[in-house]
Write a protein that holds these residues in place. Structure first.
Motif, PDB file in Angstrom:
ATOM      1  N   GLY A  18       0.724  -1.350   0.178  1.00 47.65           N
ATOM      2  CA  GLY A  18      -0.099  -0.062  -0.058  1.00 47.65           C
ATOM      3  C   GLY A  18       0.894   1.291  -0.003  1.00 47.65           C
ATOM      4  N   THR A  19       2.050   1.299   0.225  1.00 50.99           N
ATOM      5  CA  THR A  19       2.954   2.369   0.147  1.00 50.99           C
ATOM      6  C   THR A  19       3.119   2.712  -1.410  1.00 50.99           C
ATOM      7  OG1 THR A  19       3.967   2.034   2.186  1.00 50.99           O
ATOM      8  CG2 THR A  19       5.109   3.287   0.890  1.00 50.99           C
ATOM      9  N   THR A  20       2.971   4.046  -1.694  1.00 48.71           N
ATOM     10  CA  THR A  20       3.351   4.604  -3.033  1.00 48.71           C
ATOM     11  C   THR A  20       4.919   4.531  -3.123  1.00 48.71           C
ATOM     12  OG1 THR A  20       1.303   5.863  -3.243  1.00 48.71           O
ATOM     13  CG2 THR A  20       3.175   6.531  -4.879  1.00 48.71           C
ATOM     14  N   VAL A  21       5.690   4.201  -4.196  1.00 51.61           N
ATOM     15  CA  VAL A  21       7.004   4.067  -4.395  1.00 51.61           C
ATOM     16  C   VAL A  21       7.375   4.964  -5.501  1.00 51.61           C
ATOM     17  CG1 VAL A  21       9.226   2.945  -4.521  1.00 51.61           C
ATOM     18  CG2 VAL A  21       7.395   1.878  -3.139  1.00 51.61           C
ATOM     19  N   LEU A  22       8.110   6.047  -5.731  1.00 52.46           N
ATOM     20  CA  LEU A  22       8.214   6.797  -6.778  1.00 52.46           C
ATOM     21  C   LEU A  22       9.878   6.605  -6.804  1.00 52.46           C
ATOM     22  CD1 LEU A  22       7.789   9.182  -8.920  1.00 52.46           C
ATOM     23  CD2 LEU A  22       7.777  10.644  -7.123  1.00 52.46           C
ATOM     24  N   PHE A  23      10.473   6.308  -7.885  1.00 54.04           N
ATOM     25  CA  PHE A  23      11.531   6.192  -8.108  1.00 54.04           C
ATOM     26  C   PHE A  23      12.071   6.640  -9.677  1.00 54.04           C
ATOM     27  CE2 PHE A  23      10.429   2.037  -9.209  1.00 54.04           C
ATOM     28  CZ  PHE A  23      11.202   1.666 -10.546  1.00 54.04           C
ATOM     29  N   PHE A  24      13.286   7.311  -9.445  1.00 58.68           N
ATOM     30  CA  PHE A  24      13.885   7.900 -10.471  1.00 58.68           C
ATOM     31  C   PHE A  24      14.967   7.126 -11.206  1.00 58.68           C
ATOM     32  CE2 PHE A  24      12.146  11.072  -7.811  1.00 58.68           C
ATOM     33  CZ  PHE A  24      11.418  11.996  -8.621  1.00 58.68           C
ATOM     34  N   THR A  25      15.094   6.879 -12.561  1.00 53.54           N
ATOM     35  CA  THR A  25      16.090   6.013 -13.137  1.00 53.54           C
ATOM     36  C   THR A  25      16.412   6.427 -14.438  1.00 53.54           C
ATOM     37  OG1 THR A  25      17.170   3.760 -13.408  1.00 53.54           O
ATOM     38  CG2 THR A  25      14.648   4.323 -13.722  1.00 53.54           C
ATOM     39  N   HIS A  26      17.729   6.337 -15.058  1.00 53.40           N
ATOM     40  CA  HIS A  26      18.068   6.340 -16.332  1.00 53.40           C
ATOM     41  C   HIS A  26      17.939   5.156 -16.893  1.00 53.40           C
ATOM     42  CE1 HIS A  26      19.924  10.041 -14.470  1.00 53.40           C
ATOM     43  NE2 HIS A  26      19.343  10.426 -15.575  1.00 53.40           N
ATOM     44  N   SER A  27      17.538   4.009 -16.363  1.00 50.91           N
ATOM     45  CA  SER A  27      17.711   2.865 -16.711  1.00 50.91           C
ATOM     46  C   SER A  27      16.046   2.261 -17.375  1.00 50.91           C
ATOM     47  CB  SER A  27      18.170   1.729 -16.041  1.00 50.91           C
ATOM     48  OG  SER A  27      17.963   0.356 -16.581  1.00 50.91           O
ATOM     49  N   ALA A  28      16.076   1.927 -18.637  1.00 50.21           N
ATOM     50  CA  ALA A  28      14.781   1.644 -19.308  1.00 50.21           C
ATOM     51  C   ALA A  28      14.256   0.087 -18.643  1.00 50.21           C
ATOM     52  CB  ALA A  28      14.855   1.559 -20.950  1.00 50.21           C
ATOM     53  N   ILE A  29      15.448  -0.659 -18.258  1.00 49.03           N
ATOM     54  CA  ILE A  29      15.232  -1.969 -17.868  1.00 49.03           C
ATOM     55  C   ILE A  29      14.471  -1.750 -16.518  1.00 49.03           C
ATOM     56  CG2 ILE A  29      16.124  -3.973 -16.831  1.00 49.03           C
ATOM     57  CD1 ILE A  29      18.088  -3.822 -19.352  1.00 49.03           C
ATOM     58  N   ILE A  30      15.126  -1.067 -15.809  1.00 51.91           N
ATOM     59  CA  ILE A  30      14.563  -0.739 -14.092  1.00 51.91           C
ATOM     60  C   ILE A  30      13.414   0.059 -14.299  1.00 51.91           C
ATOM     61  CG2 ILE A  30      14.977   0.618 -12.177  1.00 51.91           C
ATOM     62  CD1 ILE A  30      18.124  -0.175 -12.629  1.00 51.91           C
ATOM     63  N   ALA A  31      13.216   1.002 -15.222  1.00 59.88           N
ATOM     64  CA  ALA A  31      11.849   1.585 -15.277  1.00 59.88           C
ATOM     65  C   ALA A  31      10.818   0.525 -15.617  1.00 59.88           C
ATOM     66  CB  ALA A  31      11.960   2.835 -16.259  1.00 59.88           C
TER      67      ALA A  31
END
Length: 66
Positions: free
Chosen positions: A32-45
């Motif tokens: 239930g926690t919203t996780v917002l992450f930033f990445t330059h990797s399309a694989i991780i995105a």
């Protein structure tokens, strides 16, 4: 917390440890926690539920992934 913001949470990690961090963030999100992450990797995105792409500070794409 109701929100976790992670800037490049897998940067400087080997692939095994990076996968573990993403697994933990996914588990937290499923509870239930919203996780917002930033990445330059399309694989991780691609591990996210939604991807928002920015270029020079402008929105250039948005996709629901799952």
């Amino acid at each position: 917390p109701s929100l976790i913001i992670a800037d490049e949470p897998t940067a400087n990690l080997n692939s095994t440890d990076g996968s573990e961090v993403l697994r933990i963030l996914s588990e937290i999100n499923e509870k239930g926690t919203t996780v917002l992450f930033f990445t330059h990797s399309a694989i991780i995105a691609g591990r996210g539920n939604r991807v928002v792409e920015l270029f020079d500070g402008h929105l250039v794409g948005e996709n629901a992934m799952k």
